[in-house]
Motif scaffolding. Sequence first.
Motif, PDB file in Angstrom:
ATOM      1  N   ASP A 131       0.988  -1.255  -0.071  1.00  0.00           N
ATOM      2  CA  ASP A 131      -0.065   0.109   0.006  1.00  0.00           C
ATOM      3  C   ASP A 131       0.830   1.360  -0.093  1.00  0.00           C
ATOM      4  O   ASP A 131       0.569   2.086  -0.620  1.00  0.00           O
ATOM      5  CB  ASP A 131      -0.944   0.151   1.283  1.00  0.00           C
ATOM      6  CG  ASP A 131      -2.161  -1.116   1.188  1.00  0.00           C
ATOM      7  OD1 ASP A 131      -2.167  -1.576  -0.018  1.00  0.00           O
ATOM      8  OD2 ASP A 131      -2.833  -1.027   1.995  1.00  0.00           O
ATOM      9  N   THR A 134       1.931   1.936  -3.528  1.00  0.00           N
ATOM     10  CA  THR A 134       1.115   2.638  -4.346  1.00  0.00           C
ATOM     11  C   THR A 134       0.951   3.963  -4.015  1.00  0.00           C
ATOM     12  O   THR A 134       1.100   5.025  -4.778  1.00  0.00           O
ATOM     13  CB  THR A 134      -0.094   1.869  -4.057  1.00  0.00           C
ATOM     14  OG1 THR A 134      -0.245   0.595  -4.096  1.00  0.00           O
ATOM     15  CG2 THR A 134      -1.152   2.560  -5.088  1.00  0.00           C
ATOM     16  N   TRP A 320       9.578  -0.878  -2.646  1.00  0.00           N
ATOM     17  CA  TRP A 320       8.832  -1.455  -2.989  1.00  0.00           C
ATOM     18  C   TRP A 320       9.428  -3.018  -3.271  1.00  0.00           C
ATOM     19  O   TRP A 320       8.856  -3.950  -2.874  1.00  0.00           O
ATOM     20  CB  TRP A 320       7.888  -1.255  -4.153  1.00  0.00           C
ATOM     21  CG  TRP A 320       7.038  -2.261  -5.077  1.00  0.00           C
ATOM     22  CD1 TRP A 320       6.758  -3.269  -4.380  1.00  0.00           C
ATOM     23  CD2 TRP A 320       6.773  -2.438  -6.281  1.00  0.00           C
ATOM     24  NE1 TRP A 320       5.748  -3.986  -5.170  1.00  0.00           N
ATOM     25  CE2 TRP A 320       6.100  -3.312  -6.591  1.00  0.00           C
ATOM     26  CE3 TRP A 320       7.288  -1.693  -7.439  1.00  0.00           C
ATOM     27  CZ2 TRP A 320       5.505  -3.581  -7.890  1.00  0.00           C
ATOM     28  CZ3 TRP A 320       6.868  -1.886  -8.496  1.00  0.00           C
ATOM     29  CH2 TRP A 320       6.157  -2.851  -8.924  1.00  0.00           C
TER      30      TRP A 320
ATOM     31  N   ALA B 318       3.155   1.849 -12.170  1.00  0.00           N
ATOM     32  CA  ALA B 318       2.096   2.044 -11.080  1.00  0.00           C
ATOM     33  C   ALA B 318       1.033   0.675 -11.610  1.00  0.00           C
ATOM     34  O   ALA B 318       0.520   0.026 -10.638  1.00  0.00           O
ATOM     35  CB  ALA B 318       1.396   3.211 -11.120  1.00  0.00           C
ATOM     36  N   GLN B 321       2.515  -2.444 -10.387  1.00  0.00           N
ATOM     37  CA  GLN B 321       2.489  -2.508  -9.098  1.00  0.00           C
ATOM     38  C   GLN B 321       1.078  -2.803  -8.239  1.00  0.00           C
ATOM     39  O   GLN B 321       0.650  -3.415  -7.619  1.00  0.00           O
ATOM     40  CB  GLN B 321       2.751  -1.212  -8.482  1.00  0.00           C
ATOM     41  CG  GLN B 321       3.378  -1.046  -6.806  1.00  0.00           C
ATOM     42  CD  GLN B 321       2.373  -1.177  -5.865  1.00  0.00           C
ATOM     43  OE1 GLN B 321       1.674  -0.347  -5.968  1.00  0.00           O
ATOM     44  NE2 GLN B 321       2.822  -1.808  -4.709  1.00  0.00           N
ATOM     45  N   ILE B 322      -0.138  -2.086  -8.936  1.00  0.00           N
ATOM     46  CA  ILE B 322      -1.515  -2.092  -8.471  1.00  0.00           C
ATOM     47  C   ILE B 322      -2.090  -3.384  -8.807  1.00  0.00           C
ATOM     48  O   ILE B 322      -2.861  -3.962  -7.867  1.00  0.00           O
ATOM     49  CB  ILE B 322      -2.228  -0.977  -8.899  1.00  0.00           C
ATOM     50  CG1 ILE B 322      -1.508   0.365  -8.015  1.00  0.00           C
ATOM     51  CG2 ILE B 322      -3.818  -0.959  -8.670  1.00  0.00           C
ATOM     52  CD1 ILE B 322      -2.256   1.780  -8.552  1.00  0.00           C
ATOM     53  N   GLU B 332      -6.668   2.151  -4.542  1.00  0.00           N
ATOM     54  CA  GLU B 332      -5.942   1.759  -5.745  1.00  0.00           C
ATOM     55  C   GLU B 332      -6.707   2.367  -7.022  1.00  0.00           C
ATOM     56  O   GLU B 332      -6.093   3.011  -7.812  1.00  0.00           O
ATOM     57  CB  GLU B 332      -5.495   0.376  -5.949  1.00  0.00           C
ATOM     58  CG  GLU B 332      -4.649  -0.200  -4.696  1.00  0.00           C
ATOM     59  CD  GLU B 332      -4.174  -1.254  -4.796  1.00  0.00           C
ATOM     60  OE1 GLU B 332      -3.171  -1.841  -4.403  1.00  0.00           O
ATOM     61  OE2 GLU B 332      -5.155  -2.382  -5.027  1.00  0.00           O
TER      62      GLU B 332
END
Lengths: 350, 350, 350
Positions: A131, A134, A320, B318, B321-322, B332
């Motif tokens: 999280d 993100t 990450w 992103a 990652q999400i 998200e």
Amino acid sequence: MARTYAVAAVVLAVAAAGAILHFTDAEPVATFVVTGAALGGVAWLIGIATESVGARFGPAVAGVLQSTVGNLPELFIVLFALSAGEVVVAQFSILGSLFATALLVLGLAIVAGSSRAPAGRMTFGARLPNDTATLLLLAVFLIAILGLSDQVGDRASQHQTEISVVGAVCLLLVYAAWLVPYLRPGSSERALDGPSHSVIPFPVAVAMLASAGVLTAFLSDWFVDALDPAVEALGISKAFTGLVIVAIAGNAVENVVAISLAWKGKNDLSISVVKNSVSQVACFLYPVLVLASLAFEHRLTFVIDPVYLGALALTAIALWQITGDGEAVLFEGLALLSLYVVLATLVWFE
Amino acid sequence: MARTYAVAAVVLAVAAAGAILHFTDAEPVATFVVTGAALGGVAWLIGIATESVGARFGPAVAGVLQSTVGNLPELFIVLFALSAGEVVVAQFSILGSLFATALLVLGLAIVAGSSRAPAGRMTFGARLPNDTATLLLLAVFLIAILGLSDQVGDRASQHQTEISVVGAVCLLLVYAAWLVPYLRPGSSERALDGPSHSVIPFPVAVAMLASAGVLTAFLSDWFVDALDPAVEALGISKAFTGLVIVAIAGNAVENVVAISLAWKGKNDLSISVVKNSVSQVACFLYPVLVLASLAFEHRLTFVIDPVYLGALALTAIALWQITGDGEAVLFEGLALLSLYVVLATLVWFE
Amino acid sequence: MARTYAVAAVVLAVAAAGAILHFTDAEPVATFVVTGAALGGVAWLIGIATESVGARFGPAVAGVLQSTVGNLPELFIVLFALSAGEVVVAQFSILGSLFATALLVLGLAIVAGSSRAPAGRMTFGARLPNDTATLLLLAVFLIAILGLSDQVGDRASQHQTEISVVGAVCLLLVYAAWLVPYLRPGSSERALDGPSHSVIPFPVAVAMLASAGVLTAFLSDWFVDALDPAVEALGISKAFTGLVIVAIAGNAVENVVAISLAWKGKNDLSISVVKNSVSQVACFLYPVLVLASLAFEHRLTFVIDPVYLGALALTAIALWQITGDGEAVLFEGLALLSLYVVLATLVWFE
């Protein structure tokens, strides 16, 4: 508990010394060092008081409260720096807080945690690190496109304040959307393994928090006041002051709490303190200060130098990569520390 | 089914109005709006027809066919823009299509899907998001080294067309190597949960697809024709037009289909439509247009401005990652939406 | 085994031819080609000898030893290039070695491995790829902030040597912290599936390693000596020579060994050779050469052009994305190969 009150007495004495130095126009370097030390001490007291309050309201609240009050000094330092027109110091304090927490503190916590873990492998819940990644990537995206547009000097670069305000509102909304379910009882995947200090009584803790908040405000004012002449006298660059000295002083709580928790094997709580602090600075403190700066003559924006932009983007990705799998070993902690050392070395020469 | 024919009639009427406006040299803003609306409507019809065809040939084919015909409007818009010498509009349409699908549509789909999912946690197969991340990173790599070489102005920057052509061929080969096993029956990990609209008969669907393709070609021509004067009259920057307005109009199908599928809990199919569209634009449409532009006077290359390059790289990261973990929650989705809002705000001021 | 000695004889003959060409001041192109081929041959012999030694000391040691001696040619080439003042060639050889191993060799290994694996899906331990990603990101961070500071031309850009030295020490410490537990017996998650060539007797292998090391030193000297005039005669850019030709010649061992291992289905060992080589170049060879260059007139630093910086950052991320899940399929191997082709094309025009 007696120890807590003894510490409180010492911190008050140092703060008083800072006040005397400030009002007698003493040597700025002395004022700078003493108020800086006092800020660290107050941060420590806030940490103890927070935990006591947290013991009453549950684990997730404790983690967020911990980093919220732990970020109070940064808030005041940046506000006073902005009102004094020191936009560079203000921005570098925020960035420094991010780098110090994400690289230095997390690195030390992993070194401490992994050297005590079985087979040298520290484990923790993977949800919060992901999280945080993100949230951090969201902030980096905003900062990156503003920074690149500034470098190119295109038409949008003349509207940095407007774009920063829109971005700040977006960051706050997303942070709120993340925080609300995170704080909901029972939704947190980690368990608070009991307070790590001797708990002080709840009313005392509340009183301590209130007075510490007031004290932080004064100390930050004096600290920023002494900053400029002190740094000049010491021959240290402003960038180094903001990114390293102020950042470490302002993050004393997170530093000490996170590392000692990891040392005791309370890995989830340790990671929670660090990660919550990182995402709070990036997605709450920074945007709030951008919005608050609209009231000042000098505006704070999300535009930062390419060097720090690159460092921030790679920090987000490294964070990450290293913690996203819920595991960390010694060399990964050292890698984070190395990133901080390299960055501090570069900033030293700025 | 009656509803489908009613919609088709309305779309045809709007398209006819667009034709009249175009040939009577009417107010360009009106032509622009009407042909844009007609393009969206045709895209919608294509969506319905595709599903009907897909019901006959299986799920993986349906997903790819969906995004292929869904990307037809972009193809024609860019081709006509290129032939009109509007290279900026052409390139921004492609980029805009990527950003709109990857950030806006995916963000809305996650918001819709997670708000209906148990415990607010939308789940889907992790394979396709990770494949898309690979394909997108490949395109970003090519775009990044060309863009950086262009910024530095080194010797290679004088051979952007040649390098773009080599890159385009590479992208197409890798896309083909990915697509063939993906389309093989039984290899797809997701299951098509049945068509989401009332299915029209197969021959009607084929006829509809053919006529919609022809109609799209004409409408795109008129749309691009009206673009320049309309944008000037409205005082909107060309960048905003390409990256936001054209992108949203041209991706109407993906928008509506993906979001409504997510709302109905058909998460895998929803993610499939979005992800297939993203990788197709990056690794099929863009390289095909680069190669096609060799026939025109003005060449399309992979060289883009640093701001969009940074935005694209961070979008790819992103996205991975999400969605790479096969799960998504509300914040998200909001984070992806925020990225789009921030980008659109910046482009607004260009 | 007879085959091994036959190969050794051929390699020695080619090396002797290189010596003659060098000392008779023959056509530089001929010297360049012959010494380059001899370097590749010696690398091949080193590979065989290493495996024989490795069979005695276990799997993890074999993997690391393999890449260590496999990187000997690069070490000597860069040292001689530095002493000849050819800083560009030196730096491009290191970068080229990274790109060739991480993109070309890994790409080919995945193509070979996945085309023989059941269902086209090559599997291997995920630990090493993730560790390599961490190490590579650390090096990229250092290179990125130095490169960006150089681009901006800020004050720190005048202290690139000092910052590079600090960074080099950090990289070496982290690499050591990673290597020690990795080499500890039983800690490695992969199993060596037996030697892949006919094993030569241990004493012969040690003698071969020693003489190959000496031979490599001489050949590298003659190779670098012939480099400049040869490249000029051929009209090839120095960047292309360093990044592609020298890189492929210097990584012959890793190339052949990794690909043939993958073809035989020994995926873990194949990935180990490639990954160990990548992290060793980035976190051991490069920093050692930076420190060694302090003894020369021309200093080697971590400052590289933005194009290669961008390529390196995206290579690190793509590598992690593709191999971090312990699986790879055909199109992912082709994607890595494409990255290399695109980079080589760009460098061709420099």
